[in-house]
Design a protein around this motif. Sequence first.
Motif, mmCIF file in Angstrom:
data_model
loop_
_atom_site.group_PDB
_atom_site.id
_atom_site.type_symbol
_atom_site.label_atom_id
_atom_site.label_comp_id
_atom_site.label_asym_id
_atom_site.label_seq_id
_atom_site.Cartn_x
_atom_site.Cartn_y
_atom_site.Cartn_z
ATOM 1 N N VAL A 270 -7.395 -8.576 3.957
ATOM 2 C CA VAL A 270 -8.077 -9.360 2.930
ATOM 3 C C VAL A 270 -9.463 -8.775 2.702
ATOM 4 C CG1 VAL A 270 -8.763 -11.657 2.185
ATOM 5 C CG2 VAL A 270 -6.795 -11.387 3.707
ATOM 6 N N PHE A 271 -9.786 -8.549 1.436
ATOM 7 C CA PHE A 271 -11.063 -7.951 1.048
ATOM 8 C C PHE A 271 -11.854 -8.943 0.204
ATOM 9 C CE2 PHE A 271 -8.098 -4.608 1.858
ATOM 10 C CZ PHE A 271 -8.830 -3.571 2.416
ATOM 11 N N LYS A 272 -13.137 -8.660 0.053
ATOM 12 C CA LYS A 272 -13.946 -9.450 -0.860
ATOM 13 C C LYS A 272 -13.378 -9.314 -2.274
ATOM 14 C CE LYS A 272 -18.264 -9.359 1.768
ATOM 15 N NZ LYS A 272 -19.696 -8.968 1.777
ATOM 16 N N PRO A 273 -13.698 -10.262 -3.174
ATOM 17 C CA PRO A 273 -13.103 -10.239 -4.524
ATOM 18 C C PRO A 273 -13.142 -8.851 -5.165
ATOM 19 C CG PRO A 273 -14.373 -12.238 -4.246
ATOM 20 C CD PRO A 273 -14.579 -11.443 -2.992
ATOM 21 N N LYS A 274 -11.973 -8.427 -5.667
ATOM 22 C CA LYS A 274 -11.720 -7.134 -6.317
ATOM 23 C C LYS A 274 -11.686 -5.973 -5.324
ATOM 24 C CE LYS A 274 -13.515 -8.469 -10.832
ATOM 25 N NZ LYS A 274 -14.401 -8.136 -11.970
ATOM 26 N N GLY A 275 -11.983 -6.247 -4.047
ATOM 27 C CA GLY A 275 -11.944 -5.178 -3.038
ATOM 28 C C GLY A 275 -10.540 -4.666 -2.794
ATOM 29 N N ALA A 276 -9.538 -5.568 -2.887
ATOM 30 C CA ALA A 276 -8.153 -5.139 -2.677
ATOM 31 C C ALA A 276 -7.719 -4.175 -3.774
ATOM 32 C CB ALA A 276 -7.231 -6.358 -2.641
ATOM 33 N N ASP A 277 -8.147 -4.427 -4.999
ATOM 34 C CA ASP A 277 -7.791 -3.531 -6.110
ATOM 35 C C ASP A 277 -8.396 -2.140 -5.903
ATOM 36 O OD1 ASP A 277 -6.599 -5.801 -7.458
ATOM 37 O OD2 ASP A 277 -8.644 -6.432 -7.885
ATOM 38 N N SER B 195 0.835 -1.201 0.000
ATOM 39 C CA SER B 195 0.000 0.000 0.000
ATOM 40 C C SER B 195 0.872 1.255 0.000
ATOM 41 C CB SER B 195 -0.908 0.007 1.231
ATOM 42 O OG SER B 195 -1.506 1.270 1.406
ATOM 43 N N PRO B 196 0.484 2.291 -0.751
ATOM 44 C CA PRO B 196 1.245 3.549 -0.734
ATOM 45 C C PRO B 196 0.914 4.425 0.472
ATOM 46 C CG PRO B 196 -0.585 3.741 -2.272
ATOM 47 C CD PRO B 196 -0.621 2.336 -1.739
ATOM 48 N N ALA B 197 -0.104 4.030 1.255
ATOM 49 C CA ALA B 197 -0.547 4.879 2.369
ATOM 50 C C ALA B 197 0.036 4.411 3.701
ATOM 51 C CB ALA B 197 -2.073 4.877 2.432
ATOM 52 N N VAL B 198 1.299 3.978 3.674
ATOM 53 C CA VAL B 198 1.977 3.515 4.887
ATOM 54 C C VAL B 198 3.127 4.464 5.191
ATOM 55 C CG1 VAL B 198 3.269 1.641 5.960
ATOM 56 C CG2 VAL B 198 1.349 1.122 4.441
ATOM 57 N N LYS B 199 3.192 4.924 6.418
ATOM 58 C CA LYS B 199 4.242 5.885 6.794
ATOM 59 C C LYS B 199 5.612 5.220 6.765
ATOM 60 C CE LYS B 199 1.366 9.123 9.327
ATOM 61 N NZ LYS B 199 1.167 9.902 10.565
ATOM 62 N N LEU B 200 6.656 6.057 6.692
ATOM 63 C CA LEU B 200 8.017 5.590 6.424
ATOM 64 C C LEU B 200 8.489 4.485 7.366
ATOM 65 C CD1 LEU B 200 10.011 8.804 5.437
ATOM 66 C CD2 LEU B 200 9.594 6.768 4.051
ATOM 67 N N HIS B 201 8.300 4.658 8.636
ATOM 68 C CA HIS B 201 8.884 3.728 9.599
ATOM 69 C C HIS B 201 7.888 2.663 10.065
ATOM 70 C CE1 HIS B 201 12.480 6.129 9.675
ATOM 71 N NE2 HIS B 201 11.777 7.224 9.968
ATOM 72 N N ASP B 202 6.732 2.610 9.428
ATOM 73 C CA ASP B 202 5.751 1.570 9.754
ATOM 74 C C ASP B 202 5.987 0.341 8.885
ATOM 75 O OD1 ASP B 202 4.646 3.253 11.576
ATOM 76 O OD2 ASP B 202 2.920 3.828 10.350
ATOM 77 N N GLU B 203 5.421 -0.748 9.335
ATOM 78 C CA GLU B 203 5.535 -1.986 8.556
ATOM 79 C C GLU B 203 4.660 -1.897 7.305
ATOM 80 O OE1 GLU B 203 4.985 -6.826 9.148
ATOM 81 O OE2 GLU B 203 4.139 -5.419 10.608
ATOM 82 N N THR B 204 5.123 -2.522 6.239
ATOM 83 C CA THR B 204 4.345 -2.504 4.995
ATOM 84 C C THR B 204 2.998 -3.194 5.196
ATOM 85 O OG1 THR B 204 5.327 -4.584 4.257
ATOM 86 C CG2 THR B 204 6.419 -2.539 3.563
ATOM 87 N N LEU B 205 2.033 -2.818 4.370
ATOM 88 C CA LEU B 205 0.695 -3.406 4.407
ATOM 89 C C LEU B 205 0.314 -3.773 2.976
ATOM 90 C CD1 LEU B 205 -1.969 -4.121 5.847
ATOM 91 C CD2 LEU B 205 -2.670 -1.735 5.564
ATOM 92 N N THR B 206 -0.144 -5.007 2.814
ATOM 93 C CA THR B 206 -0.473 -5.510 1.481
ATOM 94 C C THR B 206 -1.926 -5.952 1.464
ATOM 95 O OG1 THR B 206 1.804 -6.274 1.226
ATOM 96 C CG2 THR B 206 0.168 -7.195 -0.290
ATOM 97 N N TYR B 207 -2.643 -5.564 0.405
ATOM 98 C CA TYR B 207 -4.049 -5.917 0.270
ATOM 99 C C TYR B 207 -4.204 -7.145 -0.638
ATOM 100 C CZ TYR B 207 -4.507 -1.075 1.869
ATOM 101 O OH TYR B 207 -4.400 0.094 2.574
ATOM 102 N N LEU B 208 -5.002 -8.115 -0.178
ATOM 103 C CA LEU B 208 -5.269 -9.326 -0.950
ATOM 104 C C LEU B 208 -6.765 -9.479 -1.181
ATOM 105 C CD1 LEU B 208 -2.937 -11.953 0.799
ATOM 106 C CD2 LEU B 208 -2.362 -10.348 -1.032
ATOM 107 N N ASN B 209 -7.112 -10.120 -2.288
ATOM 108 C CA ASN B 209 -8.504 -10.458 -2.568
ATOM 109 C C ASN B 209 -8.828 -11.840 -2.011
ATOM 110 O OD1 ASN B 209 -9.378 -8.143 -4.095
ATOM 111 N ND2 ASN B 209 -8.120 -8.874 -5.797
#
Length: 467
Positions: A198-205, A37-51
């Motif tokens: 994790v989001f419902k199908p296509k929700g991560a996109d 995700s691009p909305a994660v601050k510099l020193h925070d852990e990365t966050l990834t969205y999955l469908n």
Amino acid sequence: MSDVLALPIFKQEESSLPPENENKILPFQYVLCAATSPAVKLHDETLTYLNQGQSYEIRMLDNRKIGELPEINGKLVKSIFRVVFHDRRLQYTEHQQLEGWRWNRPGDRILDIDIPMSVGIIDPRANPTQLNTVEFLWDPSKRTSVFIQVHCISTEFTMRKHGGEKGVPFRVQIDTFKENENGEYTEHLHSASCQIKVFKPKGADRKQKTDREKMEKRTPHEKEKYQPSYETTILTECSPWPEITYVNNAPSPGFNSSHSSFSIGEGNGSPNHQPEPPPPIADVSHTSELMLGNLLPTSTPQEAQQWLHRNRFSTFSRLFRNFSGADLLKLTREDVIQICGPADGIRLFNALKGRMVRPRLTIYVCQESQQLQELQQKHEDGDAVTSTFFVYHAIYLEELTAVELTEKLAQLFSISSQQISQIYKQGPTGIHVLISDEMIQNFQDESCFVLDTMKAETNDSYHIILK
């Protein structure tokens, strides 16, 4: 495989690792092929969205320096994948949360491997009692990619479900082990994890697009406080999963083979609450009550283990392996629910306390011929008839059907149910009313009846009359 790290995509992502890890070379590297995700601050852990239910590749990379861990050269290692909670509050109640999910989604799994798309994995396994865990063997010297599917969504574990709630984050954690001298995969090599939602199908996109649009609206100065979005997610080193001590030490024949086959069973499965074979039965002649199903305070830990297996609590046999009968019986209802979760906890507590399910209907019956014989004997002996009392037998009904009543009466008379032709109830003016399912369902609980028998038209059958 280490040559893959020279690709720009991985070089770019390495810059997002914490400074203390920049010079540390880990034996393995796991790369989730999904954008951060691009909305994660510099020193925070990365966050990834999955469908939900979509297959995502995780590349298993050999990152060893020359001469490092030579004992695994030419050998397989085992990796255990888990989807767990990121929030500490949910980690404390993980078992209850997963049991609740299992109740709402019967037959579904939280984590699966997409076998046809995966490459280089050997003997993948999914324990049916561990919905959030899968495991497999792989050869670090060969190309290995595993495709995973996550079937739960983040909002399924939020406190309120009125729509629009913020979903809870999960973690994908990978723990890797090598063989010990006995051929058992118990020696820990490396653990890494990343944060996902994790989001419902296509929700991560859609969420990824929303975050990107929000960042585009920020000023250049504000953008400097946030990490760029990378095309893949590198899992960062972490501590081994805390329940790693529960790994089943028994070697599995499947892990010595070189073929790739997907087996679902109790074999060398997930460490959490792994069922064990029942211990050998000792000389417990003094525990006849234990054999009938009741746990005694005098039961030894071995006898308590046998009781757990007989009553379908094998899942918790490791957890209670040092508990005697007295220890188990002292547990309160709240204790058991906290340890085992609400579903299994209530069932275990009821079993420990020996609670019987109350029958739907209880009736009391006495045979009329026995009454007459006893009355006649009283007269012959000169005893007062008023002092006579009759013994009734209790009949417990669950199905409330005429067939069930016939079978229970046959047991009482020690005859076959085929020998009972019809059952009647004596009605007004002495009429005989044929017993039906509906009539039994309208019997008053704990009604008393005197039974009379009449020879039926066939030689070996009887009619029974309830008076």
